[in-house]
Design a protein around this motif. Structure first.
Motif, PDB file in Angstrom:
ATOM      1  N   PRO A 186      60.918  42.236  67.649  1.00 16.03           N
ATOM      2  CA  PRO A 186      60.132  41.492  66.664  1.00 16.03           C
ATOM      3  C   PRO A 186      60.069  39.980  66.937  1.00 16.03           C
ATOM      4  O   PRO A 186      59.451  39.246  66.163  1.00 16.03           O
ATOM      5  N   TRP A 187      60.676  39.499  68.002  1.00 16.91           N
ATOM      6  CA  TRP A 187      60.840  38.080  68.227  1.00 16.91           C
ATOM      7  C   TRP A 187      59.704  37.483  69.060  1.00 16.91           C
ATOM      8  O   TRP A 187      58.939  38.194  69.717  1.00 16.91           O
ATOM      9  N   ALA A 188      59.623  36.172  69.071  1.00 18.56           N
ATOM     10  CA  ALA A 188      58.729  35.457  69.978  1.00 18.56           C
ATOM     11  C   ALA A 188      59.402  35.336  71.340  1.00 18.56           C
ATOM     12  O   ALA A 188      60.637  35.349  71.454  1.00 18.56           O
ATOM     13  N   LEU A 189      58.601  35.203  72.386  1.00 18.89           N
ATOM     14  CA  LEU A 189      59.175  35.102  73.735  1.00 18.89           C
ATOM     15  C   LEU A 189      60.079  33.891  73.870  1.00 18.89           C
ATOM     16  O   LEU A 189      61.101  33.936  74.562  1.00 18.89           O
ATOM     17  N   ALA A 190      59.717  32.798  73.224  1.00 19.24           N
ATOM     18  CA  ALA A 190      60.542  31.591  73.324  1.00 19.24           C
ATOM     19  C   ALA A 190      61.933  31.813  72.755  1.00 19.24           C
ATOM     20  O   ALA A 190      62.905  31.173  73.179  1.00 19.24           O
ATOM     21  N   ASP A 191      62.077  32.751  71.805  1.00 17.53           N
ATOM     22  CA  ASP A 191      63.392  33.053  71.240  1.00 17.53           C
ATOM     23  C   ASP A 191      64.336  33.626  72.292  1.00 17.53           C
ATOM     24  O   ASP A 191      65.560  33.511  72.162  1.00 17.53           O
ATOM     25  N   CYS A 192      63.777  34.253  73.313  1.00 19.68           N
ATOM     26  CA  CYS A 192      64.613  34.822  74.374  1.00 19.68           C
ATOM     27  C   CYS A 192      65.349  33.744  75.150  1.00 19.68           C
ATOM     28  O   CYS A 192      66.397  34.009  75.754  1.00 19.68           O
ATOM     29  N   ILE A 193      64.809  32.556  75.141  1.00 20.08           N
ATOM     30  CA  ILE A 193      65.442  31.445  75.864  1.00 20.08           C
ATOM     31  C   ILE A 193      66.452  30.731  74.985  1.00 20.08           C
ATOM     32  O   ILE A 193      67.525  30.337  75.441  1.00 20.08           O
ATOM     33  N   SER A 194      66.149  30.608  73.701  1.00 19.46           N
ATOM     34  CA  SER A 194      67.001  29.809  72.819  1.00 19.46           C
ATOM     35  C   SER A 194      68.093  30.604  72.131  1.00 19.46           C
ATOM     36  O   SER A 194      69.081  30.028  71.657  1.00 19.46           O
ATOM     37  N   ASN A 195      67.957  31.933  72.063  1.00 19.43           N
ATOM     38  CA  ASN A 195      68.900  32.752  71.297  1.00 19.43           C
ATOM     39  C   ASN A 195      69.671  33.676  72.230  1.00 19.43           C
ATOM     40  O   ASN A 195      69.109  34.646  72.757  1.00 19.43           O
ATOM     41  N   PRO A 196      70.961  33.442  72.434  1.00 14.34           N
ATOM     42  CA  PRO A 196      71.741  34.287  73.354  1.00 14.34           C
ATOM     43  C   PRO A 196      71.809  35.744  72.921  1.00 14.34           C
ATOM     44  O   PRO A 196      71.890  36.631  73.766  1.00 14.34           O
ATOM     45  N   ARG A 197      71.772  36.028  71.624  1.00 16.67           N
ATOM     46  CA  ARG A 197      71.861  37.418  71.162  1.00 16.67           C
ATOM     47  C   ARG A 197      70.632  38.213  71.599  1.00 16.67           C
ATOM     48  O   ARG A 197      70.727  39.398  71.928  1.00 16.67           O
ATOM     49  N   ILE A 198      69.469  37.559  71.608  1.00 14.14           N
ATOM     50  CA  ILE A 198      68.262  38.247  72.057  1.00 14.14           C
ATOM     51  C   ILE A 198      68.333  38.479  73.565  1.00 14.14           C
ATOM     52  O   ILE A 198      67.909  39.536  74.060  1.00 14.14           O
ATOM     53  N   SER A 199      68.864  37.534  74.297  1.00 17.46           N
ATOM     54  CA  SER A 199      69.051  37.737  75.745  1.00 17.46           C
ATOM     55  C   SER A 199      69.949  38.939  76.015  1.00 17.46           C
ATOM     56  O   SER A 199      69.723  39.703  76.958  1.00 17.46           O
ATOM     57  N   GLU A 200      70.965  39.125  75.193  1.00 21.35           N
ATOM     58  CA  GLU A 200      71.845  40.288  75.347  1.00 21.35           C
ATOM     59  C   GLU A 200      71.083  41.591  75.103  1.00 21.35           C
ATOM     60  O   GLU A 200      71.311  42.592  75.781  1.00 21.35           O
ATOM     61  N   VAL A 201      70.167  41.578  74.136  1.00 25.18           N
ATOM     62  CA  VAL A 201      69.333  42.755  73.880  1.00 25.18           C
ATOM     63  C   VAL A 201      68.491  43.076  75.108  1.00 25.18           C
ATOM     64  O   VAL A 201      68.379  44.237  75.528  1.00 25.18           O
ATOM     65  N   LEU A 202      67.904  42.057  75.714  1.00 22.53           N
ATOM     66  CA  LEU A 202      67.052  42.276  76.887  1.00 22.53           C
ATOM     67  C   LEU A 202      67.860  42.803  78.067  1.00 22.53           C
ATOM     68  O   LEU A 202      67.392  43.688  78.804  1.00 22.53           O
ATOM     69  N   LEU A 203      69.056  42.291  78.264  1.00 20.01           N
ATOM     70  CA  LEU A 203      69.907  42.789  79.346  1.00 20.01           C
ATOM     71  C   LEU A 203      70.303  44.241  79.107  1.00 20.01           C
ATOM     72  O   LEU A 203      70.306  45.061  80.039  1.00 20.01           O
ATOM     73  N   ALA A 204      70.628  44.576  77.863  1.00 23.34           N
ATOM     74  CA  ALA A 204      71.002  45.956  77.545  1.00 23.34           C
ATOM     75  C   ALA A 204      69.817  46.894  77.760  1.00 23.34           C
ATOM     76  O   ALA A 204      69.988  48.020  78.258  1.00 23.34           O
ATOM     77  N   PHE A 205      68.626  46.458  77.421  1.00 23.36           N
ATOM     78  CA  PHE A 205      67.437  47.294  77.633  1.00 23.36           C
ATOM     79  C   PHE A 205      67.184  47.498  79.122  1.00 23.36           C
ATOM     80  O   PHE A 205      66.831  48.602  79.559  1.00 23.36           O
ATOM     81  N   ASP A 206      67.368  46.468  79.911  1.00 21.90           N
ATOM     82  CA  ASP A 206      67.217  46.606  81.359  1.00 21.90           C
ATOM     83  C   ASP A 206      68.192  47.643  81.905  1.00 21.90           C
ATOM     84  O   ASP A 206      67.834  48.455  82.769  1.00 21.90           O
ATOM     85  N   ASN A 207      69.413  47.647  81.397  1.00 22.16           N
ATOM     86  CA  ASN A 207      70.402  48.639  81.833  1.00 22.16           C
ATOM     87  C   ASN A 207      69.968  50.056  81.465  1.00 22.16           C
ATOM     88  O   ASN A 207      70.145  50.994  82.249  1.00 22.16           O
ATOM     89  N   VAL A 208      69.399  50.217  80.263  1.00 19.78           N
ATOM     90  CA  VAL A 208      68.942  51.550  79.833  1.00 19.78           C
ATOM     91  C   VAL A 208      67.785  52.020  80.706  1.00 19.78           C
ATOM     92  O   VAL A 208      67.732  53.186  81.122  1.00 19.78           O
ATOM     93  N   VAL A 209      66.854  51.144  81.011  1.00 21.08           N
ATOM     94  CA  VAL A 209      65.715  51.504  81.859  1.00 21.08           C
ATOM     95  C   VAL A 209      66.190  51.958  83.233  1.00 21.08           C
ATOM     96  O   VAL A 209      65.737  52.976  83.777  1.00 21.08           O
ATOM     97  N   ARG A 210      67.132  51.214  83.797  1.00 23.98           N
ATOM     98  CA  ARG A 210      67.633  51.564  85.128  1.00 23.98           C
ATOM     99  C   ARG A 210      68.413  52.879  85.109  1.00 23.98           C
ATOM    100  O   ARG A 210      68.267  53.709  86.008  1.00 23.98           O
ATOM    101  N   ALA A 211      69.242  53.071  84.095  1.00 29.42           N
ATOM    102  CA  ALA A 211      70.078  54.271  84.050  1.00 29.42           C
ATOM    103  C   ALA A 211      69.257  55.520  83.738  1.00 29.42           C
ATOM    104  O   ALA A 211      69.497  56.590  84.315  1.00 29.42           O
ATOM    105  N   SER A 212      68.297  55.409  82.839  1.00 24.09           N
ATOM    106  CA  SER A 212      67.510  56.578  82.433  1.00 24.09           C
ATOM    107  C   SER A 212      66.378  56.880  83.397  1.00 24.09           C
ATOM    108  O   SER A 212      65.911  58.017  83.475  1.00 24.09           O
ATOM    109  N   ARG A 213      65.919  55.854  84.108  1.00 23.83           N
ATOM    110  CA  ARG A 213      64.760  55.953  85.008  1.00 23.83           C
ATOM    111  C   ARG A 213      63.488  56.367  84.261  1.00 23.83           C
ATOM    112  O   ARG A 213      62.574  56.931  84.843  1.00 23.83           O
ATOM    113  N   LEU A 214      63.460  56.087  82.962  1.00 22.28           N
ATOM    114  CA  LEU A 214      62.260  56.334  82.170  1.00 22.28           C
ATOM    115  C   LEU A 214      61.412  55.066  82.137  1.00 22.28           C
ATOM    116  O   LEU A 214      61.950  53.959  82.027  1.00 22.28           O
TER     117      LEU A 214
END
Length: 292
Positions: free
Chosen positions: A7-35
């Protein structure tokens, strides 16, 4: 496909460390699931970000955002929007348009999976599914509702349907082991199917049937030629009946039937497969294919 609740703006990904953690976790899920992930970040929003930050310095601080954009950029635009019931707060219009497009093949009950981070879990239904309707566009009427899964981002691999919805050999939900670490109810897969995604399974099975799929003393369950994993509805699949079943001739048990006409009946007390052979007799087979 995987659709990240975002639900966030892209700029929030730079200023908010918690959102960056969400993006890293999603990248891990994409790689592990290969979906494949569903893209929902449209070009206008990216252009606005680059105008705001003309030059992003190199470094790990921006890596989560760049990986996220590689996964979730959307080139197409559409006037169709999905309607969720109940609708979580702060959903963006571009996200609802992407969900609508991802639902065009409504017969695919597995896709998309909506992946929700812990910091957003309270905004989504606790039941694990949500009803979605497709809004009218180009003269089409409202369609749905269609139920789709909600999965936790941080514990994606632990969700009870993460493995079993993509693996009909996995029957651990229908015959769960006891607390003593008993052998799991799992049909032994042919080794040639290791790492085979569901959407390629039927073609790979045809290749395996052309040769002897058993290896030495190891036995594998190979389904009949008519088996089509993408044609099995959700209730049948989740009840452990993805493969065709047949009743055993000399007992009240039943089980999946393999390509040779053998019936694999699960012995609940001894935790192994009693394979009723089509030419008479039976053999006992472990969950990993060993003849006992």
């Amino acid at each position: 496909m995987l659709l990240l609740d975002f639900p966030w703006a892209l700029a929030d990904c730079i200023s908010n460390p918690r959102i960056s953690e969400v993006l890293l976790a999603f990248d891990n899920v994409v790689r592990a699931s290969r979906l494949p992930p569903v893209g929902f970040v449209e070009q206008a929003e990216q252009l606005e970000l680059w105008q705001q930050f003309e030059h992003l310095p190199a470094g790990n601080r921006y890596r989560p955002l760049m990986q996220f954009l590689r996964h979730c950029t959307r080139t197409a635009t559409s006037n169709c929007e999905a309607i969720l019931d109940p609708e979580p707060s702060l959903l963006r219009d571009c996200w609802k348009r992407a969900l609508c497009d991802a639902l065009q093949d409504t017969s695919n009950w597995r896709s998309p999976q909506i992946v929700v981070s812990a910091i957003r879990a309270a905004d989504w239904p606790a039941a694990g599914e949500i009803a979605i309707l497709i809004s009218p566009y180009e003269g089409n009427g409202l369609r749905g509702p269609f139920l789709r899964m909600i999965k936790p981002l941080e514990n994606y691999a632990d969700h009870p349907f993460t493995t079993s919805d993509l693996d009909p050999w996995d029957l651990r939900r229908t015959h769960p082991p006891d607390m003593n670490g008993a052998q799991p109810c799992y049909l032994p897969r042919p080794r040639d199917l290791d790492d085979c995604p569901l959407w390629e399974l039927r073609d790979r099975l045809a290749q395996i049937r052309a040769k002897d799929w058993n290896e030495g003393d190891r036995r594998s369950f190979l389904p009949p030629e008519a088996f089509d994993p993408l044609a099995v509805d959700k209730p049948t699949w989740r009840n452990g009946r993805a493969f065709p079943h047949r009743k055993c001739q000399h007992s009240d048990r039943s089980g999946p039937i393999d390509a040779s006409g053998n019936i694999w009946a699960w012995d609940r007390s001894e935790r192994h497969w009693d394979v009723q052979l089509s030419d008479g007799g039976y053999v006992r087979v472990s969950h990993d294919g060993r003849i006992l």
